[in-house]
Design an enzyme around this catalytic site. Structure first.
Site, PDB file in Angstrom:
ATOM      1  N   GLY A  39      -3.852   9.755   8.921  1.00  0.00           N
ATOM      2  CA  GLY A  39      -4.281   8.960  10.441  1.00  0.00           C
ATOM      3  C   GLY A  39      -4.796   8.141   9.816  1.00  0.00           C
ATOM      4  N   ARG A  72      -5.910  -7.142  11.069  1.00  0.00           N
ATOM      5  CA  ARG A  72      -4.433  -7.737  10.268  1.00  0.00           C
ATOM      6  C   ARG A  72      -3.705  -7.740  11.908  1.00  0.00           C
ATOM      7  NH1 ARG A  72      -4.106  -1.407   7.511  1.00  0.00           N
ATOM      8  NH2 ARG A  72      -3.967  -2.507   5.753  1.00  0.00           N
ATOM      9  N   ASP A 103       4.058   6.793   4.956  1.00  0.00           N
ATOM     10  CA  ASP A 103       3.022   6.334   6.503  1.00  0.00           C
ATOM     11  C   ASP A 103       2.867   5.193   6.446  1.00  0.00           C
ATOM     12  OD1 ASP A 103       2.162   7.760   3.784  1.00  0.00           O
ATOM     13  OD2 ASP A 103      -0.137   6.971   5.352  1.00  0.00           O
TER      14      ASP A 103
END
Length: 449
Positions: A88, A177, A250
């Site tokens: 995660g 980002r 991911d």
């Protein structure tokens, strides 16, 4: 706060099954090293003073109207083809959501903001070198026509970090980002792993509605979108000569936007075996295997969506990838050559003429595309390029070479230069070469556009 800011809290519609509220680390220092005013102008944040910028993107004071607290997103994923349910957001979070000038939902996510429930044994930090490298990667990829996340902000944080793969202690940083969503294939894999069809349906509806602007929650339609975007992503990597390095499921955004730059490289020549990650011993994510890797990841999305629908329409959507990829890589290479398409047969024949010659002659990729821009090869490209020259002859330029950029030298971003740029910062705190390189990259982008 800039008056054009359009904040959003759309992620909260998904519910708290998708994230964990977290707090940012309290850094000893916040030294602004890079702010992307081009990207900031697209979301109404270019008017921030440096002090306000640092307050929001170094101290993480909430943006008015957006999230009250950062959220560490939950997901699973295949990492080098091994499934991992224990990942995660381990050193970052979703800080805010905003709308860009075109109304798209955009996420401001972080890297290096401290530990979260998903950090495992990591410190949650980012090295300054890692932040510098990500800025260079995203700026170069954007200039080369790749749909990429944008390095929005880089702030040095004043901590000494220990790392096993570079001289330590090393300097620390926090990166922000700007991305068109942070939903990954691994987000869907987690719900499939939990066999949670109801929550999966809610995620499909969110992605289609919020990120693709398409009402309804049809999982097959979602897969069709992702297959098309992923094929374009793979093609754009090849045309740019880029090796991502870690194309785990991911790390694949369902909008097809490239992101998460760790051990990336640009290959000097058309070398299908060129790898970016020193730990990729089998070459799973080598330059020439990236289309295969991305297709494999999209297959994992299809597998996950089986909790909502039958296999047959999902398989049909997946089977479109090879043809879509061929069309996209042809278009991407013609764009980089600066020529107008002529037709499927002629265009693919040109691509098929170029690739084996580049590979056999070990011609530098950036040099070739610089010299061939507009469709005319210089005389020094002799016999091995005779077929390429003949194939290029009927093409018309899409943009003339009158720009002063074309009177200079090609802009590259090979590993030796990356290390040189970092050495100037590390040894002398000299950011001038870094700033000059960003200016050169942006000049190339304007000349190619």
């Amino acid at each position: 706060m800039a008056s054009r800011l359009q904040p959003s809290r759309a992620i909260l519609d998904l519910g708290d099954e998708f994230y964990d509220p977290v707090a940012a680390a309290d850094f000893p220092q916040t030294i602004l090293r890079f702010r992307n005013d081009r990207a900031a102008a697209e979301v109404g944040l270019e008017g921030l003073s440096d002090a306000a910028w640092v307050r929001h993107f170094g101290r993480f004071a909430p943006l008015p109207g957006s999230l009250d607290q950062p959220l560490a997103l939950r997901y699973h994923g295949h990492q080098f083809r091994t499934y991992n349910p224990n990942i995660g957001d381990g050193r970052g979070f979703l800080f805010a959501q905003v709308r860009d000038m075109n109304g798209r939902l955009m996420d401001l996510g972080t890297k290096g903001t401290g530990q979260t429930p998903w950090s495992r044994f990591g410190d949650g930090r980012l090295t300054l070198k890692g932040g510098v490298r990500e800025v260079l990667a995203t700026e170069m990829l954007q200039a080369l026509g790749v749909d990429t996340s944008r390095s929005f902000s880089l702030i040095e944080t004043g901590e000494a970090l220990e790392r096993g793969d570079e001289p330590s202690p090393t300097r620390s940083a926090v990166l922000v980002r700007l991305s068109h969503g942070h939903i990954r294939i691994g987000t869907f894999q987690r719900l499939a792993y939990l066999r949670d069809a109801d929550t999966m349906a809610r995620l499909v509806d969110y992605v289609l509605g919020k990120l693709y602007g398409e009402p309804g929650g049809d999982p097959v339609r979602l897969l069709q979108h992702v297959v098309a975007r992923a094929a374009r992503l793979a093609a754009s990597y090849m045309a740019a000569g880029f090796v991502h390095g870690v194309l785990n499921s991911d790390n694949i955004n369902v909008t097809g936007e490239s992101f998460d730059y760790g051990p990336w490289r640009f290959t000097p020549t058309w070398d299908p075996g060129h790898v970016a990650a020193y730990f990729d011993h089998a070459g799973l994510y080598a330059f020439g295997r990236q289309p295969e890797a991305i297709h494999w990841d999209v297959m994992q999305l299809a597998v996950s969506l089986r909790v909502l629908t039958d296999a047959e329409p999902l398989i049909a959507a997946l089977e479109a990838f090879p043809d879509l990829y061929q069309s996209e890589v042809t278009a991407a290479l013609l764009w980089r050559l600066g020529i107008m398409p002529r037709g499927t047969t002629e265009d693919r024949a040109l691509v098929q003429a170029i690739e084996p010659v580049l590979r056999a002659t070990e011609t530098p990729i950036d040099r070739f595309f610089f010299d061939a821009f507009g469709g005319r090869l210089p005389d020094r490209y002799d016999e091995p390029f005779a077929g390429v020259r003949a194939a290029l002859t009927p093409y018309r330029p899409r943009k003339c070479r009158s720009d002063t950029y074309w009177s200079g030298e090609p802009c590259s971003m090979l590993i030796d230069e990356v290390e040189t740029l970092w050495s100037a910062i590390d040894e002398r705190d000299d950011w001038a070469p870094f700033d000059a390189k960003l200016a050169a990259i942006r000049a190339m982008g304007e000349a190619l556009a």
